[in-house]
Design an enzyme around this catalytic site. Structure first.
Site, PDB file in Angstrom:
ATOM      1  N   GLU A 140      -6.507   1.591 -13.962  1.00  0.00           N
ATOM      2  CA  GLU A 140      -5.948   2.771 -13.294  1.00  0.00           C
ATOM      3  C   GLU A 140      -4.696   3.255 -14.017  1.00  0.00           C
ATOM      4  O   GLU A 140      -4.543   4.452 -14.298  1.00  0.00           O
ATOM      5  CB  GLU A 140      -5.626   2.441 -11.831  1.00  0.00           C
ATOM      6  CG  GLU A 140      -6.890   2.235 -10.989  1.00  0.00           C
ATOM      7  CD  GLU A 140      -6.601   1.830  -9.545  1.00  0.00           C
ATOM      8  OE1 GLU A 140      -5.444   1.446  -9.245  1.00  0.00           O
ATOM      9  OE2 GLU A 140      -7.537   1.903  -8.725  1.00  0.00           O
ATOM     10  N   TYR A 164      -8.454  -3.739 -11.791  1.00  0.00           N
ATOM     11  CA  TYR A 164      -8.210  -2.459 -11.115  1.00  0.00           C
ATOM     12  C   TYR A 164      -6.935  -1.791 -11.638  1.00  0.00           C
ATOM     13  O   TYR A 164      -6.937  -0.651 -12.072  1.00  0.00           O
ATOM     14  CB  TYR A 164      -7.919  -2.701  -9.630  1.00  0.00           C
ATOM     15  CG  TYR A 164      -9.040  -2.896  -8.673  1.00  0.00           C
ATOM     16  CD1 TYR A 164      -9.447  -1.861  -7.846  1.00  0.00           C
ATOM     17  CD2 TYR A 164      -9.647  -4.136  -8.519  1.00  0.00           C
ATOM     18  CE1 TYR A 164     -10.432  -2.045  -6.892  1.00  0.00           C
ATOM     19  CE2 TYR A 164     -10.632  -4.341  -7.569  1.00  0.00           C
ATOM     20  CZ  TYR A 164     -11.026  -3.292  -6.755  1.00  0.00           C
ATOM     21  OH  TYR A 164     -11.990  -3.484  -5.810  1.00  0.00           O
ATOM     22  N   CYS A 179       0.826  -1.211   0.000  1.00  0.00           N
ATOM     23  CA  CYS A 179       0.000   0.000   0.000  1.00  0.00           C
ATOM     24  C   CYS A 179       0.858   1.257   0.000  1.00  0.00           C
ATOM     25  O   CYS A 179       0.680   2.149  -0.831  1.00  0.00           O
ATOM     26  CB  CYS A 179      -0.935   0.001   1.209  1.00  0.00           C
ATOM     27  SG  CYS A 179      -1.790   1.562   1.424  1.00  0.00           S
ATOM     28  N   CYS A 198      -1.242   1.608  -3.306  1.00  0.00           N
ATOM     29  CA  CYS A 198      -2.249   2.666  -3.161  1.00  0.00           C
ATOM     30  C   CYS A 198      -1.666   4.077  -3.120  1.00  0.00           C
ATOM     31  O   CYS A 198      -2.129   4.964  -3.826  1.00  0.00           O
ATOM     32  CB  CYS A 198      -3.049   2.463  -1.870  1.00  0.00           C
ATOM     33  SG  CYS A 198      -3.459   0.762  -1.522  1.00  0.00           S
ATOM     34  N   HIS A 230     -28.068  20.973  -3.729  1.00  0.00           N
ATOM     35  CA  HIS A 230     -28.140  21.494  -5.098  1.00  0.00           C
ATOM     36  C   HIS A 230     -27.236  22.704  -5.271  1.00  0.00           C
ATOM     37  O   HIS A 230     -27.148  23.515  -4.359  1.00  0.00           O
ATOM     38  CB  HIS A 230     -29.596  21.879  -5.391  1.00  0.00           C
ATOM     39  CG  HIS A 230     -29.821  22.294  -6.797  1.00  0.00           C
ATOM     40  ND1 HIS A 230     -29.776  21.413  -7.859  1.00  0.00           N
ATOM     41  CD2 HIS A 230     -30.076  23.525  -7.329  1.00  0.00           C
ATOM     42  CE1 HIS A 230     -30.014  22.083  -8.985  1.00  0.00           C
ATOM     43  NE2 HIS A 230     -30.185  23.363  -8.685  1.00  0.00           N
ATOM     44  N   LYS A 267       0.398   5.184  -6.280  1.00  0.00           N
ATOM     45  CA  LYS A 267      -0.575   5.184  -7.383  1.00  0.00           C
ATOM     46  C   LYS A 267      -1.474   6.416  -7.310  1.00  0.00           C
ATOM     47  O   LYS A 267      -1.680   7.119  -8.276  1.00  0.00           O
ATOM     48  CB  LYS A 267      -1.390   3.883  -7.314  1.00  0.00           C
ATOM     49  CG  LYS A 267      -2.458   3.672  -8.357  1.00  0.00           C
ATOM     50  CD  LYS A 267      -3.798   4.265  -8.057  1.00  0.00           C
ATOM     51  CE  LYS A 267      -4.423   3.909  -6.744  1.00  0.00           C
ATOM     52  NZ  LYS A 267      -4.997   2.591  -6.655  1.00  0.00           N
ATOM     53  N   GLU A 293     -26.607  14.761  -6.000  1.00  0.00           N
ATOM     54  CA  GLU A 293     -28.025  14.870  -5.633  1.00  0.00           C
ATOM     55  C   GLU A 293     -28.864  13.825  -6.375  1.00  0.00           C
ATOM     56  O   GLU A 293     -29.931  13.439  -5.940  1.00  0.00           O
ATOM     57  CB  GLU A 293     -28.560  16.288  -5.876  1.00  0.00           C
ATOM     58  CG  GLU A 293     -28.584  16.741  -7.305  1.00  0.00           C
ATOM     59  CD  GLU A 293     -29.033  18.205  -7.438  1.00  0.00           C
ATOM     60  OE1 GLU A 293     -30.127  18.535  -6.963  1.00  0.00           O
ATOM     61  OE2 GLU A 293     -28.281  19.013  -8.019  1.00  0.00           O
TER      62      GLU A 293
HETATM   63  P1  NDP Z   1      -7.353  -8.138 -10.980  1.00  0.00           P
HETATM   64  O1  NDP Z   1      -7.574  -9.514 -10.486  1.00  0.00           O
HETATM   65  O2  NDP Z   1      -8.299  -7.052 -10.601  1.00  0.00           O
HETATM   66  O3  NDP Z   1      -7.250  -8.150 -12.561  1.00  0.00           O
HETATM   67  C1  NDP Z   1      -6.385  -9.000 -13.230  1.00  0.00           C
HETATM   68  C2  NDP Z   1      -6.604  -8.813 -14.719  1.00  0.00           C
HETATM   69  O4  NDP Z   1      -5.626  -9.550 -15.439  1.00  0.00           O
HETATM   70  C3  NDP Z   1      -7.964  -9.322 -15.163  1.00  0.00           C
HETATM   71  O5  NDP Z   1      -8.437  -8.451 -16.157  1.00  0.00           O
HETATM   72  C4  NDP Z   1      -7.630 -10.698 -15.732  1.00  0.00           C
HETATM   73  O6  NDP Z   1      -8.477 -11.112 -16.748  1.00  0.00           O
HETATM   74  C5  NDP Z   1      -6.261 -10.438 -16.332  1.00  0.00           C
HETATM   75  N1  NDP Z   1      -5.460 -11.658 -16.413  1.00  0.00           N
HETATM   76  C6  NDP Z   1      -5.236 -12.563 -15.425  1.00  0.00           C
HETATM   77  N2  NDP Z   1      -4.426 -13.541 -15.862  1.00  0.00           N
HETATM   78  C7  NDP Z   1      -4.137 -13.250 -17.130  1.00  0.00           C
HETATM   79  C8  NDP Z   1      -3.370 -13.910 -18.135  1.00  0.00           C
HETATM   80  N3  NDP Z   1      -2.723 -15.048 -17.885  1.00  0.00           N
HETATM   81  N4  NDP Z   1      -3.282 -13.338 -19.353  1.00  0.00           N
HETATM   82  C9  NDP Z   1      -3.938 -12.194 -19.625  1.00  0.00           C
HETATM   83  N5  NDP Z   1      -4.681 -11.531 -18.724  1.00  0.00           N
HETATM   84  C10 NDP Z   1      -4.797 -12.064 -17.492  1.00  0.00           C
HETATM   85  O7  NDP Z   1      -5.858  -7.820 -10.546  1.00  0.00           O
HETATM   86  P2  NDP Z   1      -5.046  -6.476 -10.424  1.00  0.00           P
HETATM   87  O8  NDP Z   1      -3.643  -6.892 -10.679  1.00  0.00           O
HETATM   88  O9  NDP Z   1      -5.617  -5.389 -11.263  1.00  0.00           O
HETATM   89  O10 NDP Z   1      -5.244  -6.087  -8.916  1.00  0.00           O
HETATM   90  C11 NDP Z   1      -5.009  -7.043  -7.880  1.00  0.00           C
HETATM   91  C12 NDP Z   1      -5.856  -6.751  -6.672  1.00  0.00           C
HETATM   92  O11 NDP Z   1      -5.335  -5.628  -5.994  1.00  0.00           O
HETATM   93  C13 NDP Z   1      -7.306  -6.355  -6.992  1.00  0.00           C
HETATM   94  O12 NDP Z   1      -8.145  -7.461  -7.110  1.00  0.00           O
HETATM   95  C14 NDP Z   1      -7.674  -5.501  -5.831  1.00  0.00           C
HETATM   96  O13 NDP Z   1      -8.177  -6.311  -4.805  1.00  0.00           O
HETATM   97  C15 NDP Z   1      -6.364  -4.870  -5.417  1.00  0.00           C
HETATM   98  N6  NDP Z   1      -6.281  -3.472  -5.893  1.00  0.00           N
HETATM   99  C16 NDP Z   1      -7.155  -2.536  -5.410  1.00  0.00           C
HETATM  100  C17 NDP Z   1      -7.112  -1.230  -5.849  1.00  0.00           C
HETATM  101  C18 NDP Z   1      -8.073  -0.236  -5.340  1.00  0.00           C
HETATM  102  O14 NDP Z   1      -8.725  -0.486  -4.331  1.00  0.00           O
HETATM  103  N7  NDP Z   1      -8.232   0.907  -6.003  1.00  0.00           N
HETATM  104  C19 NDP Z   1      -6.121  -0.806  -6.836  1.00  0.00           C
HETATM  105  C20 NDP Z   1      -5.270  -1.864  -7.283  1.00  0.00           C
HETATM  106  C21 NDP Z   1      -5.356  -3.132  -6.830  1.00  0.00           C
HETATM  107  P3  NDP Z   1      -9.863 -11.901 -16.443  1.00  0.00           P
HETATM  108  O15 NDP Z   1     -10.830 -10.862 -15.995  1.00  0.00           O
HETATM  109  O16 NDP Z   1     -10.209 -12.484 -17.767  1.00  0.00           O
HETATM  110  O17 NDP Z   1      -9.540 -12.926 -15.403  1.00  0.00           O
END
Ligand code: NDP
Length: 451
Positions: free
Chosen positions: A181, A177, A42, A47, A434, A50, A439
Site C-alpha cells: 500500500e 499489506y 485504525c 486505515c 453492462h 492511509k 460484469e
Molecule cells: P504483514 O504480515 O502483512 O507483512 C509483513 C511483511 O514483512 C511480509 O512481507 C514479511 O515477509 C516481511 N517481514 C517480516 N519480518 C521480516 C524481517 N525480519 N525482515 C524482512 N522482512 C520481514 O504485515 P503488515 O505490517 O503489512 O500488516 C500487518 C497486519 O495489519 C496485516 O496482516 C493486516 O492484518 C493488517 N492490515 C490490514 C490492512 C487492510 O486491511 N487493508 C492494511 C494494513 C494492515 P514474509 O512474507 O517473508 O514473512
C-alpha cells in the site's frame, strides 16, 4: 464483592471502544483507559489516514488519464504540509467523535496507561488503582522492525503520517499489506519509490495468480520492486540513508519505511502475573468467546492475533459484550472475512486462494485478466483480474479475488452472496450490468483450470 467497575477496558481502539460503548449502553459500569489517542491504530495511524493518503496519491494518475482523455490538465507539485494539516484536523475530529460517543454512553475515560495487577485489578500510570469484575484487553499491536546495523534509521507506518516533508527517494521494506500500500502511495505522491521484499513474491498467503498480478501492477507504475532482496545494513550519510542489500545492491534514500509486520502490544501489562497465557509472538491466547486463561480477563482485536482487521476487532468486542453482559454466548464469526489491500488499483478477496482450495477438494478455476474499457481507450496497459474458485461437487464459490479500481467496494457485495452459500450457477443466473468491469464475475463460462 463490590467492584469499582463492571468492566475495565485497556485500549481505546476499534475493539475496546466498541465493547466499552455497547456495554455502557446496557447499563454496565465501564471505564476505558488509553495511553495515546482514542480511536487506536485504525483511526489515528492506520486505515483512516492511509486511505486518505491513497485518495491523495491517486490524483496524479487521474490527471494523467484525464489528459489522455482530452482534458487540458497540468499537474503541479503535491503540497504535503497542506494535506497533512487537513489529515490531522480530520483525525482530531474522528477522535472527538469516539470520545464523545463513549462518554455519552456513560463510560469513564482515563487518558493514561493502565496495567493489570491481578485478575480483577487495574493500576493507572498515575498510581490510582481500581477493581473490576471483568477486564478487557484491547491494546492492539505495534510495528515491528528487525534488528540489523542501522535499524534505528528506519521509519514505520507510524512515522509516515507525521513526516514534515515528503521524501524524494523512498525505500519500502516488506511485501505485505502495508508495504504494498505505501509503495503505491509514495509513488503516486511523486516520490521515487523502491520496494525490497525478502521472499519470492509479494503478499505471501494470498492467491498466487493475484500476487503475480499485483507485482506486475506495482512494477508497471514505475516502482522499483525487488523480490528475494532484504536490507543488510544502513548508514546515515551526507546524501541520505545509504542502504546495502543482501543481493549486493546499494542505494541512497531520504527515507526507509519498514513494513515488516506488527507485534501484539502485551509487554509490561502484567498479563502473565495475572495468569494470562501468551503465545509465541506475545499474543494473548483466547478461546472462541475471547476469554483468556484468567476467567475474568478477556481480550479482543490485534492483541490476540486472530484476523488483524478493524471490523473483526469490532465484531469480537460486540460478541464479548453479548456473551458476558447480555446473557447471550456469542462467538465472533471468523469464517469468510473479506479484506482489501489498497494498492492502486486495489486487490480485494474473500475465501480460499487457488492453492488452498487445491489442497482440499476438486475445484474449478474461473479467471479473467483484461484491459478494461476505460484503460484500453487511452492505451493504458493496466489490466484488471476477476477470479472465482468453485467447488466442483457442491458448486459453491469458495473464493473470489478481484484486482481493479473499486475492488474493495465490489468484494463487499460479493461477500454477502458467498456468505449465503452462493453457487457458480447462482452467479451465472444473474444478468450482467453492462458496460462494467464487474460484469465479468457473472460471465465467466468455462473454467481455465480444474484440479
Ligand atoms: P504483514 O504480515 O502483512 O507483512 C509483513 C511483511 O514483512 C511480509 O512481507 C514479511 O515477509 C516481511 N517481514 C517480516 N519480518 C521480516 C524481517 N525480519 N525482515 C524482512 N522482512 C520481514 O504485515 P503488515 O505490517 O503489512 O500488516 C500487518 C497486519 O495489519 C496485516 O496482516 C493486516 O492484518 C493488517 N492490515 C490490514 C490492512 C487492510 O486491511 N487493508 C492494511 C494494513 C494492515 P514474509 O512474507 O517473508 O514473512
Amino acid at each position: 464483592m463490590a467492584f469499582d467497575y463492571d468492566l475495565f477496558v485497556i485500549g481505546g481502539g476499534s475493539g475496546g471502544v466498541r465493547a466499552g460503548r455497547v456495554a455502557a449502553e446496557l447499563g454496565v459500569r465501564v471505564a476505558v483507559a488509553e495511553e495515546y489517542r482514542m480511536g487506536g491504530t485504525c483511526v489515528i495511524r492506520g486505515c483512516v489516514p492511509k486511505k486518505l493518503m491513497v485518495f491523495a496519491s491517486g490524483y496524479a494518475t487521474a490527471a494523467k488519464d484525464a489528459r489522455d482523455y482530452g482534458w487540458d490538465v497540468r499537474l503541479g507539485e503535491f503540497d504535503w504540509p497542506k494535506f497533512r494539516a487537513m489529515l490531522h484536523a480530520e483525525l482530531d475530529r474522528l477522535e472527538g467523535i469516539y470520545r464523545t460517543n463513549l462518554a455519552k454512553a456513560g463510560a469513564e475515560i482515563f487518558d493514561q496507561r493502565a496495567r493489570i495487577c491481578g485478575p480483577n485489578s487495574v493500576e493507572l500510570a498515575d498510581g490510582r488503582s481500581f477493581s473490576a469484575r471483568y477486564i478487557l484487553v484491547a491494546t492492539g499491536g505495534a510495528p515491528y522492525v528487525p534488528e540489523f546495523p542501522g535499524h534505528e534509521l528506519a521509519w514505520t507506518s507510524n512515522d509516515v503520517f507525521l513526516m514534515d516533508t515528503l521524501p524524494e527517494r523512498v525505500l519500502i521494506v516488506g511485501g505485505g499489506y502495508i508495504a504494498c500500500e505505501f509503495a503505491c502511495i509514495f509513488n503516486g505522491l511523486g516520490a521515487e519509490t523502491s520496494q525490497y521484499y525478502r521472499g519470492a513474491q509479494v503478499l505471501r498467503g494470498f492467491d498466487d495468480e493475484a500476487r503475480g498480478h499485483v507485482a506486475e501492477l506495482i512494477r508497471g507504475q514505475g516502482i522499483d520492486l525487488h523480490v528475494g532482496t532484504d536490507v543488510e545494513r544502513m548508514e546515515q550519510r551526507e546524501a541520505g540513508i545509504w542502504v546495502k542489500a543482501t543481493d549486493g545492491r546499494e542505494g541512497v534514500f531520504d527515507a526507509v519505511v519498514y513494513a515488516t509486520g506488527r507485534k501484539p502490544n502485551t509487554t509490561g501489562l502484567g498479563l502473565e502475573e495475572a495468569g494470562v497465557t501468551l503465545g509465541r509472538w506475545g499474543q494473548i491466547e483466547v478461546d472462541e468467546f475471547s476469554q483468556t486463561s484468567a476467567p475474568s480477563i478477556y481480550a479482543v482485536g490485534d492483541v490476540t492475533d486472530r484476523i488483524n482487521l478493524t471490523p473483526v476487532a469490532i465484531r469480537e468486542g460486540a460478541a464479548f459484550v453479548e456473551t458476558v453482559f447480555n446473557d447471550n454466548p456469542t462467538r465472533p464469526d471468523h469464517e469468510l472475512v473479506a479484506s482489501a489491500v489498497f494498492t492502486q488499483p486495489e486487490y480485494a478477496s474473500i475465501g480460499l486462494t487457488e492453492e488452498q482450495a487445491r489442497d482440499e477438494r476438486p475445484v474449478e478455476i474461473y479467471s479473467a485478466a483484461f484491459r478494461p474499457m476505460q484503460n484500453s481507450f487511452i492505451g493504458k496497459p493496466e489490466r484488471v483480474l476477476f477470479k472465482l474458485i468453485v467447488c466442483t461437487n457442491s458448486r459453491k464459490i469458495l473464493g473470489c479475488h478481484i484486482i481493479s479500481p473499486g475492488a474493495a467496494e465490489m468484494i463487499q457485495m460479493v461477500a454477502v452472496a458467498i456468505k449465503m452459500g452462493a453457487t457458480k450457477e447462482d452467479f451465472d443466473r444473474t444478468v450482467a450490468v453492462h458496460p462494467t468491469m464487474a460484469e465479468e464475475i457473472v460471465l465467466m463460462k468455462t473454467p481455465v483450470r480444474t484440479a
